[in-house]
Design a protein around this motif. Structure first.
Motif, PDB file in Angstrom:
ATOM      1  N   PHE A 155       0.852  -1.184   0.000  1.00 43.64           N
ATOM      2  CA  PHE A 155       0.000   0.000   0.000  1.00 43.64           C
ATOM      3  C   PHE A 155       0.883   1.228   0.000  1.00 43.64           C
ATOM      4  CE2 PHE A 155       0.693  -1.281   4.359  1.00 43.64           C
ATOM      5  CZ  PHE A 155       0.954  -0.104   5.025  1.00 43.64           C
ATOM      6  N   SER A 156       0.284   2.386  -0.210  1.00 43.50           N
ATOM      7  CA  SER A 156       1.052   3.620  -0.191  1.00 43.50           C
ATOM      8  C   SER A 156       0.373   4.649   0.694  1.00 43.50           C
ATOM      9  CB  SER A 156       1.239   4.176  -1.603  1.00 43.50           C
ATOM     10  OG  SER A 156       0.003   4.565  -2.144  1.00 43.50           O
ATOM     11  N   LEU A 157       1.186   5.545   1.229  1.00 42.42           N
ATOM     12  CA  LEU A 157       0.713   6.672   2.035  1.00 42.42           C
ATOM     13  C   LEU A 157       1.071   7.950   1.305  1.00 42.42           C
ATOM     14  CD1 LEU A 157       1.959   5.694   5.589  1.00 42.42           C
ATOM     15  CD2 LEU A 157      -0.317   5.416   4.652  1.00 42.42           C
ATOM     16  N   ARG A 158       0.203   8.916   1.413  1.00 36.80           N
ATOM     17  CA  ARG A 158       0.465  10.209   0.794  1.00 36.80           C
ATOM     18  C   ARG A 158      -0.072  11.292   1.705  1.00 36.80           C
ATOM     19  NH1 ARG A 158      -2.332  13.038  -4.193  1.00 36.80           N
ATOM     20  NH2 ARG A 158      -4.130  12.065  -3.248  1.00 36.80           N
ATOM     21  N   SER A 159       0.757  12.261   1.986  1.00 37.87           N
ATOM     22  CA  SER A 159       0.322  13.382   2.795  1.00 37.87           C
ATOM     23  C   SER A 159      -0.395  14.381   1.894  1.00 37.87           C
ATOM     24  CB  SER A 159       1.528  14.058   3.455  1.00 37.87           C
ATOM     25  OG  SER A 159       1.115  15.211   4.131  1.00 37.87           O
ATOM     26  N   LEU A 160      -1.558  14.813   2.323  1.00 34.73           N
ATOM     27  CA  LEU A 160      -2.327  15.794   1.561  1.00 34.73           C
ATOM     28  C   LEU A 160      -2.075  17.208   2.050  1.00 34.73           C
ATOM     29  CD1 LEU A 160      -5.687  13.855   1.315  1.00 34.73           C
ATOM     30  CD2 LEU A 160      -3.847  13.977  -0.375  1.00 34.73           C
ATOM     31  N   GLY A 161      -1.367  17.360   3.163  1.00 32.97           N
ATOM     32  CA  GLY A 161      -1.082  18.677   3.715  1.00 32.97           C
ATOM     33  C   GLY A 161      -1.712  18.842   5.076  1.00 32.97           C
ATOM     34  N   LEU A 162      -1.702  20.057   5.537  1.00 27.90           N
ATOM     35  CA  LEU A 162      -2.270  20.383   6.844  1.00 27.90           C
ATOM     36  C   LEU A 162      -3.658  20.984   6.669  1.00 27.90           C
ATOM     37  CD1 LEU A 162       0.879  22.038   8.429  1.00 27.90           C
ATOM     38  CD2 LEU A 162       0.021  19.726   8.814  1.00 27.90           C
TER      39      LEU A 162
END
Length: 60
Positions: free
Chosen positions: A41-48
């Protein structure tokens, strides 16, 4: 998480089986592999996000 310092967002548990036997994946930044259930699986930060102001209480 995408930071200028190159930090990685590190999951503590697999989102599928809940186990913690996780390893960085070969697909690049944010890719993880669970060696317990054999899922990738992958993780991605969308921001704050900005905190939402508290709604005023209704008079009693």
């Amino acid at each position: 998480m995408s930071h200028a310092s190159g930090e990685r967002a590190v999951p503590f548990h697999c989102p599928y089986c809940g186990d913690g036997d996780l390893w960085p994946g070969e697909e690049g930044h944010g890719a993880w592999e669970c060696h317990s259930c054999l899922r990738a699986f992958s993780l991605r930060s969308l921001g704050l996000v900005r905190p939402q102001p508290a709604a005023p209480e209704a008079p009693r």
